[in-house]
Design an enzyme around this catalytic site. Structure first.
Site, PDB file in Angstrom:
ATOM      1  CG  ASN A 208      28.124  13.668 -25.557  1.00 51.28           C
ATOM      2  OD1 ASN A 208      27.845  13.408 -26.717  1.00 51.28           O
ATOM      3  ND2 ASN A 208      27.235  13.549 -24.574  1.00 51.28           N
ATOM      4  CG  ASP A 277      26.366   9.971 -16.913  1.00 50.62           C
ATOM      5  OD1 ASP A 277      25.250   9.529 -17.247  1.00 50.62           O
ATOM      6  OD2 ASP A 277      27.447   9.417 -17.191  1.00 50.62           O
ATOM      7  CE  LYS A 287      29.503  36.389 -22.438  1.00 54.32           C
ATOM      8  NZ  LYS A 287      30.188  37.447 -23.153  1.00 54.32           N
ATOM      9  CG  PHE A 321      24.342   2.098 -28.000  1.00 52.20           C
ATOM     10  CD1 PHE A 321      23.012   1.745 -28.169  1.00 52.20           C
ATOM     11  CD2 PHE A 321      25.180   2.097 -29.110  1.00 52.20           C
ATOM     12  CE1 PHE A 321      22.514   1.398 -29.417  1.00 52.20           C
ATOM     13  CE2 PHE A 321      24.702   1.745 -30.374  1.00 52.20           C
ATOM     14  CZ  PHE A 321      23.373   1.398 -30.523  1.00 52.20           C
ATOM     15  CE  LYS A 335      28.308   1.897 -18.622  1.00 49.23           C
ATOM     16  NZ  LYS A 335      29.107   2.651 -19.533  1.00 49.23           N
ATOM     17  CE  LYS A 339      23.038   2.273 -17.249  1.00 47.71           C
ATOM     18  NZ  LYS A 339      23.013   3.644 -17.733  1.00 47.71           N
TER      19      LYS A 339
HETATM   20  N1  CTP Z   1      21.932   6.296 -20.184  1.00 51.81           N
HETATM   21  C1  CTP Z   1      20.715   6.835 -19.793  1.00 51.81           C
HETATM   22  N2  CTP Z   1      20.700   7.843 -18.873  1.00 51.81           N
HETATM   23  C2  CTP Z   1      21.827   8.325 -18.317  1.00 51.81           C
HETATM   24  C3  CTP Z   1      23.070   7.783 -18.727  1.00 51.81           C
HETATM   25  C4  CTP Z   1      23.091   6.771 -19.659  1.00 51.81           C
HETATM   26  O1  CTP Z   1      19.686   6.404 -20.284  1.00 51.81           O
HETATM   27  N3  CTP Z   1      21.772   9.311 -17.439  1.00 51.81           N
HETATM   28  C5  CTP Z   1      21.939   5.186 -21.153  1.00 51.81           C
HETATM   29  C6  CTP Z   1      22.663   5.516 -22.454  1.00 51.81           C
HETATM   30  O2  CTP Z   1      21.764   6.007 -23.433  1.00 51.81           O
HETATM   31  C7  CTP Z   1      23.257   4.155 -22.839  1.00 51.81           C
HETATM   32  C8  CTP Z   1      23.502   3.470 -21.522  1.00 51.81           C
HETATM   33  O3  CTP Z   1      22.656   4.124 -20.569  1.00 51.81           O
HETATM   34  O4  CTP Z   1      22.338   3.358 -23.555  1.00 51.81           O
HETATM   35  C9  CTP Z   1      24.940   3.525 -21.042  1.00 51.81           C
HETATM   36  O5  CTP Z   1      25.385   4.862 -21.072  1.00 51.81           O
HETATM   37  P1  CTP Z   1      26.876   5.239 -20.681  1.00 51.81           P
HETATM   38  O6  CTP Z   1      27.016   6.728 -20.766  1.00 51.81           O
HETATM   39  O7  CTP Z   1      27.839   4.381 -21.454  1.00 51.81           O
HETATM   40  O8  CTP Z   1      26.980   4.747 -19.201  1.00 51.81           O
HETATM   41  P2  CTP Z   1      26.520   5.307 -17.831  1.00 51.81           P
HETATM   42  O9  CTP Z   1      25.388   4.469 -17.340  1.00 51.81           O
HETATM   43  O10 CTP Z   1      26.262   6.775 -17.896  1.00 51.81           O
HETATM   44  O11 CTP Z   1      27.788   5.007 -16.932  1.00 51.81           O
HETATM   45  P3  CTP Z   1      29.275   5.636 -17.026  1.00 51.81           P
HETATM   46  O12 CTP Z   1      29.093   7.040 -17.578  1.00 51.81           O
HETATM   47  O13 CTP Z   1      29.725   5.628 -15.640  1.00 51.81           O
HETATM   48  O14 CTP Z   1      30.061   4.743 -17.910  1.00 51.81           O
END
Ligand code: CTP
Length: 403
Positions: A208, A277, A287, A321, A335, A339
């Site tokens: 990303n 995720d 490759k 975040f 979240k 969490k």
């Molecule tokens: N995070 C994490 N591990 C993951 C995904 C997210 O530790 N696999 C943490 C990120 O570092 C951030 C928080 O969870 O502090 C929220 O991450 P975000 O990507 O906004 O949300 P997700 O929990 O992944 O949910 P979604 O993608 O569905 O919004």
């Protein structure tokens, strides 16, 4: 942070005096008003005119050079200073200060100031290791003087070893630390930053746009405020922050392994990384070659690192975040609860000046007790300090509630 600060830069006679010019540039660019004092021998290496032009202030070289008829130069400078930096500092100046000698403009001004004093020594390795020098340094440290330990490397005298002046960016960083409150002393802060990468084959990956700037800013600010900081970072094109234990990782699974281990020793965890995720179900060793058929990728879910930390939270303070493109408050609040966090830093991707790959951000802070705070557009370093201010407040409230 340096806007409006009065800094005295003392320069003594060493070959590294030219590096003081670069430090002066960093300080003035950051908004400080810098007054340079040179010893006579320093003027043999760099001319006062160089420092005068860049600082836009007169350079003091002699004790009897009064700034105005009614002000005694060294006392007036010493009183006004927020910080005193001596760079490069020779064995001679360290010895003089340790011995209480005040026989020129620099030593008299140091003796007269109540400002914090930061000393960046540079000398031959044998001089640096000389027990007399070491005793002088220890004596000054016991009186609260701060030192930027020299680096190892090739010295101007031809010797190799300790004694090389630290890089100006390091001395600059230590100057900022010297001016910061030490309200995170004793805390062990774990910060994550940057994107993670999930490899498809040896040359391709899913990732990303995260630049890591927000997490690096939090790590830098926490160290300045006295915390012992570990930064676990995905691939980011940023310099490793000075004084921070930095661990480079690539994938979400790599990050999870390091974070779970390091979190066990941490009192605060701030997870600003933009974690992938999902990862490809399999990574090919060769490759992937194209053919006439469409390519379908099968992705499997990655572990939720922060979610896992929330389950074993204990007294640890957890900050997450939430980067969203819609329903910011509802998603961020979800979240926070799911969490088991103490605070969420929520930002809407797509707002100008906010989110990935820029130096600024616009966020809302959500707290466990239901409070919300709207913050205006600000620099990421400035925002890092606001996040840390709120963490310090949460800590104080928790201590108050226990008493
Ligand atoms: N995070 C994490 N591990 C993951 C995904 C997210 O530790 N696999 C943490 C990120 O570092 C951030 C928080 O969870 O502090 C929220 O991450 P975000 O990507 O906004 O949300 P997700 O929990 O992944 O949910 P979604 O993608 O569905 O919004």
């Amino acid at each position: 942070m340096l806007k409006g600060k009065e800094i005295i830069l003392g320069v003594t006679g060493g070959i590294a005096a030219y590096k003081a010019v670069e430090l002066l540039r960093l300080l003035t660019k950051a908004g400080a008003n810098v007054h340079v004092i040179m010893t006579d021998s320093a003027t043999e290496f760099v001319t006062p005119l160089t420092f005068q032009t860049l600082s836009m202030n007169p350079v003091s070289t002699s004790l009897f050079n009064l700034i105005s008829e009614r002000e005694i130069g060294h006392i007036s400078l010493a009183d006004r200073a927020d910080l005193f930096i001596i760079t490069p500092a020779t064995a001679n100046i360290v010895g003089k200060l340790a011995g209480g000698i005040a026989d020129d403009m620099l030593t008299t001004t140091v003796m007269a100031t109540k400002a914090p004093i930061l000393v960046a020594p540079a000398m031959n390795v044998n001089m640096y290791q000389n027990p007399i020098y070491k005793a002088n340094e220890e004596k000054l440290k016991s009186h609260g003087y701060l030192f930027v330990e020299p680096a190892k490397g090739m010295l101007a005298c031809g010797w190799e070893g300790e004694g090389k002046l630290q890089e100006p960016r390091v001395i600059f960083e230590e100057a900022l630390a010297a001016l910061s409150p030490k309200d995170l002393t004793g805390e062990r802060v774990l910060v994550t930053a940057g994107p993670t990468r999930e490899e498809l084959d040896p040359i391709r990956f899913i990732s990303n746009y995260s630049s890591g700037k927000m997490g690096y800013a939090v790590a830098i600010a926490a160290r300045r405020r006295g915390a012992q900081v570990t930064l676990v970072t995905g691939p980011a094109c940023l310099d490793e922050p000075w004084g921070v234990d930095t661990v480079q990782v690539v994938s979400t699974e790599n990050m999870r392994e390091v974070v779970i281990k390091k979190a066990a020793e941490s009192t605060i965890v701030i997870k600003s990384a933009a974690v992938a995720d999902y990862r490809p179900k399999s990574r090919t060793g060769e490759k992937i070659k194209k053919n006439a058929e469409p390519l379908v990728l099968e992705l499997v879910k990655n572990p939720d690192i922060l979610g896992e930390l929330g389950k074993t939270k204990g007294d640890r303070l957890l900050v997450g975040f939430a980067a969203e493109t819609g329903d910011l408050l509802a998603n961020a609040a979800k979240k926070l609860m799911e969490k088991n966090l103490d605070m969420v830093v929520a930002n809407e991707i797509g707002l100008e000046g906010a989110g990935f790959n820029v130096d600024t951000n616009i966020v809302k802070l959500l707290f466990r007790d239901g409070r919300k705070e709207d913050l205006p557009l600000m620099g990421k370093i400035e925002l890092a300090d606001v996040i840390l201010d709120r963490i310090v407040e949460i800590r104080k409230q928790a201590r108050g509630a226990r008493c």
